[in-house]
Design a protein around this motif. Sequence first.
Motif, PDB file in Angstrom:
ATOM      1  N   GLN A 175       0.195   7.326  -6.410  1.00 32.07           N
ATOM      2  CA  GLN A 175      -0.124   6.595  -5.184  1.00 32.07           C
ATOM      3  C   GLN A 175       1.017   6.713  -4.181  1.00 32.07           C
ATOM      4  OE1 GLN A 175      -0.991   2.784  -7.311  1.00 32.07           O
ATOM      5  NE2 GLN A 175      -2.886   2.769  -6.109  1.00 32.07           N
ATOM      6  N   ILE A 176       0.676   6.609  -2.915  1.00 30.50           N
ATOM      7  CA  ILE A 176       1.658   6.533  -1.839  1.00 30.50           C
ATOM      8  C   ILE A 176       1.539   5.155  -1.198  1.00 30.50           C
ATOM      9  CG2 ILE A 176       0.095   7.520  -0.095  1.00 30.50           C
ATOM     10  CD1 ILE A 176       3.850   8.289  -0.266  1.00 30.50           C
ATOM     11  N   VAL A 177       2.677   4.543  -0.913  1.00 34.92           N
ATOM     12  CA  VAL A 177       2.707   3.220  -0.303  1.00 34.92           C
ATOM     13  C   VAL A 177       3.244   3.367   1.120  1.00 34.92           C
ATOM     14  CG1 VAL A 177       3.530   0.843  -0.484  1.00 34.92           C
ATOM     15  CG2 VAL A 177       3.170   2.213  -2.571  1.00 34.92           C
ATOM     16  N   ASN A 178       2.440   2.990   2.107  1.00 33.57           N
ATOM     17  CA  ASN A 178       2.844   3.093   3.504  1.00 33.57           C
ATOM     18  C   ASN A 178       2.795   1.711   4.163  1.00 33.57           C
ATOM     19  OD1 ASN A 178       3.324   5.903   3.638  1.00 33.57           O
ATOM     20  ND2 ASN A 178       1.117   6.291   3.740  1.00 33.57           N
ATOM     21  N   PRO A 179       3.889   0.964   4.070  1.00 29.58           N
ATOM     22  CA  PRO A 179       3.912  -0.354   4.707  1.00 29.58           C
ATOM     23  C   PRO A 179       4.060  -0.236   6.217  1.00 29.58           C
ATOM     24  CG  PRO A 179       5.608  -0.119   2.994  1.00 29.58           C
ATOM     25  CD  PRO A 179       5.106   1.233   3.321  1.00 29.58           C
ATOM     26  N   GLY A 180       3.580  -1.262   6.915  1.00 32.32           N
ATOM     27  CA  GLY A 180       3.915  -1.421   8.316  1.00 32.32           C
ATOM     28  C   GLY A 180       5.258  -2.115   8.421  1.00 32.32           C
ATOM     29  N   PHE A 181       5.440  -2.917   9.440  1.00 31.70           N
ATOM     30  CA  PHE A 181       6.719  -3.606   9.637  1.00 31.70           C
ATOM     31  C   PHE A 181       6.803  -4.830   8.727  1.00 31.70           C
ATOM     32  CE2 PHE A 181       6.179  -1.559  13.863  1.00 31.70           C
ATOM     33  CZ  PHE A 181       7.293  -0.728  13.794  1.00 31.70           C
ATOM     34  N   VAL A 182       7.860  -4.880   7.919  1.00 29.29           N
ATOM     35  CA  VAL A 182       8.121  -5.999   7.012  1.00 29.29           C
ATOM     36  C   VAL A 182       9.519  -6.515   7.316  1.00 29.29           C
ATOM     37  CG1 VAL A 182       8.312  -6.742   4.607  1.00 29.29           C
ATOM     38  CG2 VAL A 182       6.640  -4.972   5.252  1.00 29.29           C
ATOM     39  N   ARG A 183       9.670  -7.832   7.380  1.00 25.89           N
ATOM     40  CA  ARG A 183      10.977  -8.416   7.706  1.00 25.89           C
ATOM     41  C   ARG A 183      11.959  -8.181   6.559  1.00 25.89           C
ATOM     42  NH1 ARG A 183      11.576 -12.112  11.471  1.00 25.89           N
ATOM     43  NH2 ARG A 183       9.450 -12.887  11.212  1.00 25.89           N
ATOM     44  N   THR A 184      12.909  -7.299   6.767  1.00 27.36           N
ATOM     45  CA  THR A 184      13.927  -6.969   5.774  1.00 27.36           C
ATOM     46  C   THR A 184      15.243  -6.714   6.505  1.00 27.36           C
ATOM     47  OG1 THR A 184      13.660  -4.557   5.846  1.00 27.36           O
ATOM     48  CG2 THR A 184      12.158  -5.781   4.392  1.00 27.36           C
ATOM     49  N   PRO A 185      16.363  -6.586   5.762  1.00 28.21           N
ATOM     50  CA  PRO A 185      17.622  -6.220   6.429  1.00 28.21           C
ATOM     51  C   PRO A 185      17.535  -4.881   7.171  1.00 28.21           C
ATOM     52  CG  PRO A 185      18.079  -7.121   4.267  1.00 28.21           C
ATOM     53  CD  PRO A 185      16.583  -6.973   4.353  1.00 28.21           C
ATOM     54  N   LEU A 186      16.648  -3.981   6.720  1.00 28.78           N
ATOM     55  CA  LEU A 186      16.503  -2.697   7.401  1.00 28.78           C
ATOM     56  C   LEU A 186      15.770  -2.845   8.724  1.00 28.78           C
ATOM     57  CD1 LEU A 186      15.681  -0.231   4.467  1.00 28.78           C
ATOM     58  CD2 LEU A 186      17.879  -0.672   5.578  1.00 28.78           C
ATOM     59  N   ASP A 202       4.607 -11.601   1.341  1.00 31.31           N
ATOM     60  CA  ASP A 202       3.230 -11.192   1.620  1.00 31.31           C
ATOM     61  C   ASP A 202       3.056  -9.700   1.365  1.00 31.31           C
ATOM     62  OD1 ASP A 202       2.544 -13.781   2.428  1.00 31.31           O
ATOM     63  OD2 ASP A 202       3.190 -13.393   4.497  1.00 31.31           O
ATOM     64  N   ALA A 203       4.050  -8.921   1.761  1.00 31.13           N
ATOM     65  CA  ALA A 203       3.995  -7.477   1.513  1.00 31.13           C
ATOM     66  C   ALA A 203       4.000  -7.178   0.016  1.00 31.13           C
ATOM     67  CB  ALA A 203       5.176  -6.790   2.190  1.00 31.13           C
ATOM     68  N   ALA A 204       4.783  -7.936  -0.738  1.00 35.11           N
ATOM     69  CA  ALA A 204       4.870  -7.721  -2.185  1.00 35.11           C
ATOM     70  C   ALA A 204       3.527  -7.975  -2.865  1.00 35.11           C
ATOM     71  CB  ALA A 204       5.944  -8.612  -2.794  1.00 35.11           C
ATOM     72  N   ARG A 205       2.828  -9.022  -2.433  1.00 35.54           N
ATOM     73  CA  ARG A 205       1.517  -9.305  -3.016  1.00 35.54           C
ATOM     74  C   ARG A 205       0.526  -8.194  -2.685  1.00 35.54           C
ATOM     75  NH1 ARG A 205       3.118 -14.658  -1.828  1.00 35.54           N
ATOM     76  NH2 ARG A 205       2.285 -14.544   0.304  1.00 35.54           N
ATOM     77  N   ALA A 206       0.558  -7.709  -1.450  1.00 34.52           N
ATOM     78  CA  ALA A 206      -0.342  -6.627  -1.059  1.00 34.52           C
ATOM     79  C   ALA A 206      -0.042  -5.353  -1.841  1.00 34.52           C
ATOM     80  CB  ALA A 206      -0.223  -6.365   0.442  1.00 34.52           C
ATOM     81  N   LEU A 207       1.240  -5.071  -2.035  1.00 30.76           N
ATOM     82  CA  LEU A 207       1.613  -3.870  -2.788  1.00 30.76           C
ATOM     83  C   LEU A 207       1.199  -3.996  -4.247  1.00 30.76           C
ATOM     84  CD1 LEU A 207       5.062  -2.070  -2.358  1.00 30.76           C
ATOM     85  CD2 LEU A 207       3.682  -1.929  -4.426  1.00 30.76           C
ATOM     86  N   ALA A 208       1.488  -5.131  -4.850  1.00 33.21           N
ATOM     87  CA  ALA A 208       1.140  -5.335  -6.256  1.00 33.21           C
ATOM     88  C   ALA A 208      -0.367  -5.257  -6.468  1.00 33.21           C
ATOM     89  CB  ALA A 208       1.677  -6.678  -6.745  1.00 33.21           C
ATOM     90  N   ASP A 209      -1.141  -5.823  -5.540  1.00 36.69           N
ATOM     91  CA  ASP A 209      -2.602  -5.731  -5.645  1.00 36.69           C
ATOM     92  C   ASP A 209      -3.049  -4.273  -5.566  1.00 36.69           C
ATOM     93  OD1 ASP A 209      -2.825  -8.477  -5.819  1.00 36.69           O
ATOM     94  OD2 ASP A 209      -3.358  -8.758  -3.701  1.00 36.69           O
ATOM     95  N   GLY A 210      -2.430  -3.503  -4.657  1.00 33.12           N
ATOM     96  CA  GLY A 210      -2.806  -2.109  -4.489  1.00 33.12           C
ATOM     97  C   GLY A 210      -2.514  -1.256  -5.709  1.00 33.12           C
ATOM     98  N   LEU A 211      -1.452  -1.591  -6.430  1.00 30.52           N
ATOM     99  CA  LEU A 211      -1.112  -0.833  -7.633  1.00 30.52           C
ATOM    100  C   LEU A 211      -2.194  -0.939  -8.691  1.00 30.52           C
ATOM    101  CD1 LEU A 211       2.664  -1.790  -7.958  1.00 30.52           C
ATOM    102  CD2 LEU A 211       1.756   0.451  -7.312  1.00 30.52           C
TER     103      LEU A 211
END
Length: 249
Positions: A175-186, A202-211
Motif C-alpha cells: 500500500q501507499i499512504v498519501n496524507p494531506g496536511f497534518v499538524r506536525t513539527p514538519l 485523526d490522521a493516525a485513525r484514518a491510516l490504521a483503518d486504511g491498513l
Amino acid sequence: MSRLVWLTGGSEGIGRAVALELARRGDRVAVSARSADKLQALAAEAPEGRILPYPLDITDREAVARTVARIEAEQGPIDLALLNAGTHKPVDAESFTVEDIRLLVELNIMGTAHCLQPVIEAFRRRGRGHLAVVASVAGYRGLPTSAGYGATKAALINMVESLKPDFDRLGLKLQIVNPGFVRTPLTDKNEFAMPFLMEPEDAARALADGLDKAGFEITFPKRFTYMLKFLRCLPYALYFPLIGKATRK
C-alpha cells in the motif's frame, strides 16, 4: 489477531500517533527513530509490551539490515512494515541549494530503500507480509516550497506503484499512504495556508483503518486529497492559478 509491526519515523508526528493507535488496537509495534529517549517516552505511554523501541538512523544501510534482523530474532516475523520515516525542508527558488535536495533524497528516498530491501527479502522468504510506504499528496503535483520534498514523495509513489504488480504476483500486500496536511513539527515549517489541516490523532485513525482494507492507496482527508487528484488532471494554464490561490498566505 495481533500483528508485529515495524514502524519507522515513530518518535513524533504521524508516526508517533500511529504507533500509539496500533498499540491500542492490540498490535505489538517495533518503533524506530533516531532518538532513543523519545522512543522510550513513547513506549511508556502505551500498554506494557506493545511498543518496542529500536533506535535507528535509516540513512545507515547496514544498521537498517541489522535492526530488521534483530527485531525478527527478538520479536518474531514482521507482519507489517510501515515505512514512515522522512523529513521536510521548504525549498523554493529563493532558498534552493543542492545540500537541501541531497538531505531530502538521502532520507526520504534512499533511507526508505534501505528499509525496503531487508523487508522484501524477509517477506519473499516467508511468502507473506504487508508493506505500506508513507509518501504524501505533495507527490501528486508541484506545490509551493515543495521543490525538494514533493520530488522525493513523487519518487516514492512511483517506486511503490512499480513494485505493486510484483507484490501481487508474490501474494504480498503493498500500500501507499498519501496524507494531506497534518499538524506536525514538519508542517509547522510551512509558511502558506494548509487547507483541511488534520490533527495527528485523526490522521493516525484514518491510516490504521486504511491498513485493514484492501485498497492500494490510503489517503486523507479525502475532501482535500480528492480535490488534488482532480487538480493534477488539469492543464498547467488552469492548475497554477488555482494552486497559487489555494496556498496564498
